[in-house]
Design an enzyme around this catalytic site. Structure first.
Site, PDB file in Angstrom:
ATOM      1  N   SER A 156      -2.250  -8.066   3.152  1.00 38.90           N
ATOM      2  CA  SER A 156      -2.576  -7.889   4.567  1.00 38.90           C
ATOM      3  C   SER A 156      -2.759  -9.252   5.234  1.00 38.90           C
ATOM      4  O   SER A 156      -2.305  -9.460   6.359  1.00 38.90           O
ATOM      5  CB  SER A 156      -3.850  -7.058   4.704  1.00 38.90           C
ATOM      6  OG  SER A 156      -3.677  -5.820   4.076  1.00 38.90           O
ATOM      7  N   LYS A 186     -15.243  -8.859   3.270  1.00 38.19           N
ATOM      8  CA  LYS A 186     -14.250  -9.294   4.262  1.00 38.19           C
ATOM      9  C   LYS A 186     -14.677  -9.021   5.691  1.00 38.19           C
ATOM     10  O   LYS A 186     -15.246  -7.975   5.973  1.00 38.19           O
ATOM     11  CB  LYS A 186     -12.940  -8.535   4.046  1.00 38.19           C
ATOM     12  CG  LYS A 186     -12.191  -8.927   2.808  1.00 38.19           C
ATOM     13  CD  LYS A 186     -10.955  -8.072   2.700  1.00 38.19           C
ATOM     14  CE  LYS A 186     -10.235  -8.298   1.389  1.00 38.19           C
ATOM     15  NZ  LYS A 186      -9.186  -7.298   1.198  1.00 38.19           N
ATOM     16  N   HIS A 197       0.841  -1.207   0.000  1.00 38.96           N
ATOM     17  CA  HIS A 197       0.000   0.000   0.000  1.00 38.96           C
ATOM     18  C   HIS A 197       0.876   1.257   0.000  1.00 38.96           C
ATOM     19  O   HIS A 197       0.610   2.214  -0.722  1.00 38.96           O
ATOM     20  CB  HIS A 197      -0.890   0.035   1.252  1.00 38.96           C
ATOM     21  CG  HIS A 197      -1.951  -1.028   1.290  1.00 38.96           C
ATOM     22  ND1 HIS A 197      -2.086  -1.902   2.328  1.00 38.96           N
ATOM     23  CD2 HIS A 197      -2.946  -1.327   0.419  1.00 38.96           C
ATOM     24  CE1 HIS A 197      -3.115  -2.703   2.112  1.00 38.96           C
ATOM     25  NE2 HIS A 197      -3.658  -2.380   0.958  1.00 38.96           N
ATOM     26  N   ARG A 252      -1.875  -6.156  -8.492  1.00 38.19           N
ATOM     27  CA  ARG A 252      -0.760  -7.073  -8.295  1.00 38.19           C
ATOM     28  C   ARG A 252      -0.743  -8.073  -9.446  1.00 38.19           C
ATOM     29  O   ARG A 252      -0.140  -7.855 -10.461  1.00 38.19           O
ATOM     30  CB  ARG A 252      -0.889  -7.786  -6.943  1.00 38.19           C
ATOM     31  CG  ARG A 252      -0.635  -6.866  -5.757  1.00 38.19           C
ATOM     32  CD  ARG A 252      -1.086  -7.464  -4.472  1.00 38.19           C
ATOM     33  NE  ARG A 252      -2.510  -7.751  -4.493  1.00 38.19           N
ATOM     34  CZ  ARG A 252      -3.149  -8.470  -3.597  1.00 38.19           C
ATOM     35  NH1 ARG A 252      -2.491  -9.014  -2.622  1.00 38.19           N
ATOM     36  NH2 ARG A 252      -4.459  -8.640  -3.683  1.00 38.19           N
TER      37      ARG A 252
HETATM   38  N1  COA Z   1       0.815  -4.460  -2.899  1.00 41.20           N
HETATM   39  C1  COA Z   1       0.591  -5.568  -2.196  1.00 41.20           C
HETATM   40  N2  COA Z   1      -0.625  -5.903  -1.733  1.00 41.20           N
HETATM   41  C2  COA Z   1      -1.636  -5.083  -1.972  1.00 41.20           C
HETATM   42  C3  COA Z   1      -1.478  -3.909  -2.693  1.00 41.20           C
HETATM   43  C4  COA Z   1      -0.178  -3.601  -3.172  1.00 41.20           C
HETATM   44  N3  COA Z   1       0.060  -2.524  -3.871  1.00 41.20           N
HETATM   45  N4  COA Z   1      -2.671  -3.294  -2.793  1.00 41.20           N
HETATM   46  C5  COA Z   1      -3.554  -4.068  -2.155  1.00 41.20           C
HETATM   47  N5  COA Z   1      -2.929  -5.142  -1.658  1.00 41.20           N
HETATM   48  C6  COA Z   1      -3.564  -6.243  -0.939  1.00 41.20           C
HETATM   49  C7  COA Z   1      -4.090  -5.875   0.407  1.00 41.20           C
HETATM   50  O1  COA Z   1      -3.151  -6.090   1.408  1.00 41.20           O
HETATM   51  C8  COA Z   1      -5.306  -6.772   0.528  1.00 41.20           C
HETATM   52  O2  COA Z   1      -4.899  -8.038   0.996  1.00 41.20           O
HETATM   53  P1  COA Z   1      -5.948  -9.036   1.718  1.00 41.20           P
HETATM   54  O3  COA Z   1      -6.912  -9.479   0.661  1.00 41.20           O
HETATM   55  O4  COA Z   1      -5.089 -10.121   2.217  1.00 41.20           O
HETATM   56  O5  COA Z   1      -6.634  -8.260   2.815  1.00 41.20           O
HETATM   57  C9  COA Z   1      -5.801  -6.889  -0.903  1.00 41.20           C
HETATM   58  O6  COA Z   1      -4.697  -6.590  -1.709  1.00 41.20           O
HETATM   59  C10 COA Z   1      -6.873  -5.911  -1.281  1.00 41.20           C
HETATM   60  O7  COA Z   1      -6.852  -4.870  -0.343  1.00 41.20           O
HETATM   61  P2  COA Z   1      -7.171  -3.354  -0.441  1.00 41.20           P
HETATM   62  O8  COA Z   1      -6.400  -2.676  -1.499  1.00 41.20           O
HETATM   63  O9  COA Z   1      -7.027  -2.814   0.931  1.00 41.20           O
HETATM   64  O10 COA Z   1      -8.583  -3.301  -0.983  1.00 41.20           O
HETATM   65  P3  COA Z   1      -9.861  -4.082  -0.601  1.00 41.20           P
HETATM   66  O11 COA Z   1     -10.176  -4.902  -1.775  1.00 41.20           O
HETATM   67  O12 COA Z   1      -9.768  -4.739   0.716  1.00 41.20           O
HETATM   68  O13 COA Z   1     -10.803  -2.814  -0.445  1.00 41.20           O
HETATM   69  C11 COA Z   1     -12.666  -1.442  -0.906  1.00 41.20           C
HETATM   70  C12 COA Z   1     -11.952  -2.754  -1.122  1.00 41.20           C
HETATM   71  C13 COA Z   1     -12.754  -1.043   0.557  1.00 41.20           C
HETATM   72  C14 COA Z   1     -11.940  -0.332  -1.655  1.00 41.20           C
HETATM   73  C15 COA Z   1     -14.037  -1.703  -1.521  1.00 41.20           C
HETATM   74  O14 COA Z   1     -14.640  -2.802  -0.877  1.00 41.20           O
HETATM   75  C16 COA Z   1     -14.944  -0.509  -1.432  1.00 41.20           C
HETATM   76  O15 COA Z   1     -14.852   0.354  -2.282  1.00 41.20           O
HETATM   77  N6  COA Z   1     -15.817  -0.488  -0.382  1.00 41.20           N
HETATM   78  C17 COA Z   1     -16.760   0.587  -0.133  1.00 41.20           C
HETATM   79  C18 COA Z   1     -18.101   0.331  -0.835  1.00 41.20           C
HETATM   80  C19 COA Z   1     -18.017   0.708  -2.285  1.00 41.20           C
HETATM   81  O16 COA Z   1     -17.954   1.875  -2.639  1.00 41.20           O
HETATM   82  N7  COA Z   1     -18.025  -0.322  -3.147  1.00 41.20           N
HETATM   83  C20 COA Z   1     -17.806  -0.173  -4.576  1.00 41.20           C
HETATM   84  C21 COA Z   1     -19.054   0.012  -5.389  1.00 41.20           C
HETATM   85  S1  COA Z   1     -20.373  -1.117  -5.075  1.00 41.20           S
END
Ligand code: COA
Length: 170
Positions: free
Chosen positions: A139, A46, A22, A101
């Protein structure tokens, strides 16, 4: 000729917890935006490990302790439990940053970016490739390493490593 306007971006994610993956995306995106809001959000897919408040304060500590003053000045950390596009409207943000990724990330990201475009056509999603040496970091992996007493310090910022170690001992 159109003048270039400063662009406020949102970098949303669960950040449960924030990793060096991140942080890498944040560091590389900073020069392109006038302000980046690291938005700690909830994902309906999640079950969160850390509370929203814990994730927000950890991310704030990481930003506050960062060596780059540009990053410290331009990044704001906030928590949010609604739709990202509602937050974007409220804040006047016109960009969303997401890190990619592997190919496996693509389908989900495409769906999310498309839905966000439906909800708010004024906002563009900007994808950045994760740095090669961080492709395997996530994560979940960080949490698992700590759980089995592995050394997590290479994969997460020091503030996160300390927090996770203390959490495990408690
Ligand atoms: N390098 C390494 N790992 C990375 C990374 C990077 N550059 N970027 C993300 N990751 C990993 C994270 O650690 C995480 O790992 P995990 O699955 O083991 O927890 C995974 O990739 C994805 O994490 P993250 O980037 O934090 O995103 P997310 O998919 O958890 O978040 C939201 C999703 C919160 C952005 C999404 O659910 C959201 O937008 N929620 C609000 C409601 C909404 O508006 N929805 C969309 C329209 S319906």
């Amino acid at each position: 000729m159109k003048t270039i306007q400063p662009v406020k971006a949102i970098y949303p994610g669960s950040f449960d917890p924030m990793t060096n993956g991140h942080l890498d995306i944040l560091e590389r995106s900073i020069p392109f935006f006038s302000e980046v809001i690291l938005l700690v959000a909830s994902s309906s897919r999640k079950q969160a490990f850390l509370s929203l408040d814990e994730r927000v304060s950890l991310a704030r500590e990481v930003v506050r302790g960062h060596a780059s003053s540009l990053l410290r000045d331009r990044v704001k950390v906030e928590g949010w439990s609604g739709l990202i596009m509602d937050y974007a409207k409220q804040q006047g943000a016109s960009a969303v940053i997401r890190g990619l990724r592997a190919a496996s990330d693509f389908e989900y990201e495409l769906m999310m970016a498309s839905m966000n475009k439906e909800l708010n056509p004024q906002v563009e999603t900007w994808f950045m490739m994760t740095a090669q040496h961080l492709f395997f970091v996530s994560s979940s992996m960080a949490k698992e390493l700590v759980y089995y007493q592995g050394d997590v310090s290479r994969y997460v910022p020091p503030q996160v490593a300390d927090f996770l170690k203390k959490r495990k001992k408690a």
